[in-house]
Design a protein around this motif. Structure first.
Motif, PDB file in Angstrom:
ATOM      1  N   CYS A   1       0.833  -0.988  -0.119  1.00  0.00           N
ATOM      2  CA  CYS A   1       0.195   0.004   0.150  1.00  0.00           C
ATOM      3  C   CYS A   1       0.885   1.421  -0.058  1.00  0.00           C
ATOM      4  O   CYS A   1       0.371   2.298  -0.258  1.00  0.00           O
TER       5      CYS A   1
ATOM      6  N   ASP B   1      -6.734  -6.862  -4.355  1.00  0.00           N
ATOM      7  CA  ASP B   1      -7.275  -5.329  -4.671  1.00  0.00           C
ATOM      8  C   ASP B   1      -5.987  -4.577  -4.322  1.00  0.00           C
ATOM      9  O   ASP B   1      -5.720  -3.524  -5.138  1.00  0.00           O
TER      10      ASP B   1
ATOM     11  N   LEU C   1      -4.474  -2.015  -7.046  1.00  0.00           N
ATOM     12  CA  LEU C   1      -4.314  -0.434  -7.017  1.00  0.00           C
ATOM     13  C   LEU C   1      -2.883  -0.073  -6.936  1.00  0.00           C
ATOM     14  O   LEU C   1      -2.638   1.057  -7.610  1.00  0.00           O
TER      15      LEU C   1
ATOM     16  N   TYR D   1     -12.601  -3.318  -8.228  1.00  0.00           N
ATOM     17  CA  TYR D   1     -12.051  -3.781  -7.005  1.00  0.00           C
ATOM     18  C   TYR D   1     -13.386  -4.031  -6.151  1.00  0.00           C
ATOM     19  O   TYR D   1     -14.555  -3.674  -6.145  1.00  0.00           O
TER      20      TYR D   1
ATOM     21  N   ASN E   1     -12.840  -3.708  -2.963  1.00  0.00           N
ATOM     22  CA  ASN E   1     -12.674  -2.593  -1.902  1.00  0.00           C
ATOM     23  C   ASN E   1     -11.582  -1.550  -2.324  1.00  0.00           C
ATOM     24  O   ASN E   1     -10.446  -1.934  -2.043  1.00  0.00           O
ATOM     25  N   ALA E   2     -12.005  -0.386  -2.896  1.00  0.00           N
ATOM     26  CA  ALA E   2     -11.114   0.293  -3.666  1.00  0.00           C
ATOM     27  C   ALA E   2     -10.501   1.206  -2.445  1.00  0.00           C
ATOM     28  O   ALA E   2      -9.347   1.758  -2.870  1.00  0.00           O
ATOM     29  N   ASN E   3     -10.945   1.030  -1.177  1.00  0.00           N
ATOM     30  CA  ASN E   3     -10.287   1.687   0.003  1.00  0.00           C
ATOM     31  C   ASN E   3      -9.376   0.643   0.817  1.00  0.00           C
ATOM     32  O   ASN E   3      -9.219   0.871   2.117  1.00  0.00           O
ATOM     33  N   VAL E   4      -8.977  -0.406   0.491  1.00  0.00           N
ATOM     34  CA  VAL E   4      -8.630  -1.314   1.132  1.00  0.00           C
ATOM     35  C   VAL E   4      -7.205  -1.185   1.716  1.00  0.00           C
ATOM     36  O   VAL E   4      -7.077  -1.435   3.058  1.00  0.00           O
ATOM     37  N   CYS E   5      -6.517  -0.242   1.169  1.00  0.00           N
ATOM     38  CA  CYS E   5      -5.330   0.270   1.688  1.00  0.00           C
ATOM     39  C   CYS E   5      -5.226   1.406   2.731  1.00  0.00           C
ATOM     40  O   CYS E   5      -4.052   1.707   3.550  1.00  0.00           O
ATOM     41  N   GLU E   6      -6.507   2.205   2.796  1.00  0.00           N
ATOM     42  CA  GLU E   6      -6.572   3.246   3.794  1.00  0.00           C
ATOM     43  C   GLU E   6      -6.055   2.745   5.449  1.00  0.00           C
ATOM     44  O   GLU E   6      -5.255   3.841   5.748  1.00  0.00           O
TER      45      GLU E   6
END
Length: 428
Positions: free
Chosen positions: A326, A365, A369, A415, A417-422
């Protein structure tokens, strides 16, 4: 070079075809295990052919070289069976259904058969016909193609079945084998422009995974420039305009300038020149490597491969993996040195630990990303064998199986979950 240009001259009367197109974002797979057979990917088939699976592939019949040497009378027929069944129209149809727009095809130098010294080198014959069939299937399906020189003359890295000859003796980095690789390059460039089957080829990759220590690859920087010179000289010979090159030949490199810029380059030149020549990026190597950006004449692309499963990237646990991927900055680091566009030509879902299904959704995902920050990504591999001997191999190494299991989305641009890295992003 003179011999290769002579070959092209014989073909110059053939009407050249349009080069393929660099997708706006690459969503790709490797067609590995096909024209460069890696036994670990299809162990049951390999053993049925008469090959062997062992921990050290140099100590058994564990490569194309050792197989052909052991079975000279049946090797061509056995490999023909493999080439005709490992990659088929059904596979292409499935890749289309899964939204794939790019295929990277690993190739051995022995595909250009006159380059092989049959007294001392042992490789199967007849693969070029299957390459023609395969690229036509991909072209007809609208999938763009990268021809990857995956296994080089003399072997570019030691003790690896993907070089075609699993041996500790690495001899690629010599004038003799550099020259053989350049002839291979001239032939593949010619086919990409002259053979309608190759209509979707948009790039040729010079060397897959050279030794990472630049101190062990003497002359490699010069080879990079000669590789580009060869591609562009073939195109000039065919009457294809190349930016910065005069019809009379190759000028000195410090005068090579172009007024055509990516992405308008191919349109500027009438959509005929190979869109990209391609190298592993400068950061693939250490110990003051040559920068492939210094070799550029016209558009050029760069490749990086990232496998966490072999160690040396992050600690072997889910949190460390996620924190690492990430916060990956390889695209930016390469761009700062001129190596852009960058795409990740090999990656997968394998880990050093027993990954849960829940983690693999996140892991897929997060990697997509990270790699989509550049020109895109190419998964290794399109499939692996499903057999009792292969066990659970396909769960993390097969793109087609990964989509079926749900780890990889049906639409590769999407994805779970496009916010998986937050939760894993750092501020430093």
């Amino acid at each position: 070079m003179r011999a290769s240009i002579g070959l092209v001259g014989l073909l110059a009367s053939v009407q050249h075809v349009l080069a393929g197109t660099l997708p706006s974002k690459i969503y790709g797979v490797n067609i590995g295990g096909w024209l460069v057979l890696e036994p670990w990917m299809l162990p049951a088939e390999w053993e049925a052919m008469g090959g062997q699976i062992c921990s050290d592939c140099s100590q058994c019949i564990g490569s194309e070289w050792s197989y052909t040497k052991a079975y000279p009378n049946i090797a061509n027929a056995e490999f023909a069976k493999h080439w005709s069944t490992w990659f088929t129209q059904d596979d292409v149809n499935q890749l289309v259904a899964d939204g794939i727009n790019t295929a990277r095809i690993p190739l051995g130098f022995w595909l250009v058969e006159p380059l092989v010294n049959r007294a001392t080198e042992f490789y199967p014959e007849g693969g070029i016909v299957y390459l023609q069939q395969g690229v036509k299937m991909l072209s007809d399906a609208g999938i763009q193609v990268i021809l990857d020189h995956h296994a080089l003359p003399g072997v570019q890295t030691g003790d690896a079945s993907f070089t075609g000859n699993c041996t500790e003796y690495v001899e690629f980095y010599t004038d003799y084998n550099y020259q053989r690789a350049l002839v291979w390059t001239a032939v593949m460039t010619s086919l990409s422009h002259l053979d309608p089957n190759f209509a979707s080829v948009f790039a040729i990759e010079a060397v897959n995974e050279p030794i990472m220590d630049a101190d062990q690859t003497p002359g490699y920087g010069t080879f990079q420039k000669e590789f580009v010179d060869t591609v562009r000289a073939v195109e000039l010979t065919l009457g294809i305009p190349v930016p910065g090159l005069l019809a009379s030949g190759l000028p000195s490199r410090n005068t090579l300038v172009t007024t055509c810029a990516i992405p308008s380059f191919r349109r500027c030149l009438g959509l005929t020149v190979l869109y990209l020549v391609r190298f592993m990026d400068i950061n693939w190597q250490y110990n003051n490597p040559s920068n492939p950006a210094d070799a550029a004449i016209g558009p050029q692309g760069y490749d990086n491969h990232l496998y966490y499963s072999f160690g040396g990237v992050a600690a072997a646990n889910p949190t460390a993996y996620m924190e690492s991927i990430c916060n990956l900055n390889r695209v930016q680091a390469d761009a700062a040195l001129g190596d852009t566009p960058l795409w990740f030509g090999e990656w997968g879902l394998p880990t050093q630990f027993n990954a849960t299904d829940e983690f693999l959704y996140m892991w897929a995902d997060a990697q997509k990303l990270a790699y989509s920050q550049g020109a895109g990504w190419i998964f290794w591999n399109f499939k692996v064998e499903q057999s009792e001997l292969a066990g659970n191999l396909s769960r993390q190494w097969s793109y087609i199986e990964g989509v079926k299991l749900g780890f990889l989305t049906q639409d590769p641009s999407q994805y779970h979950n496009a916010n998986v890295c937050e939760p894993y992003l750092t501020t430093s």
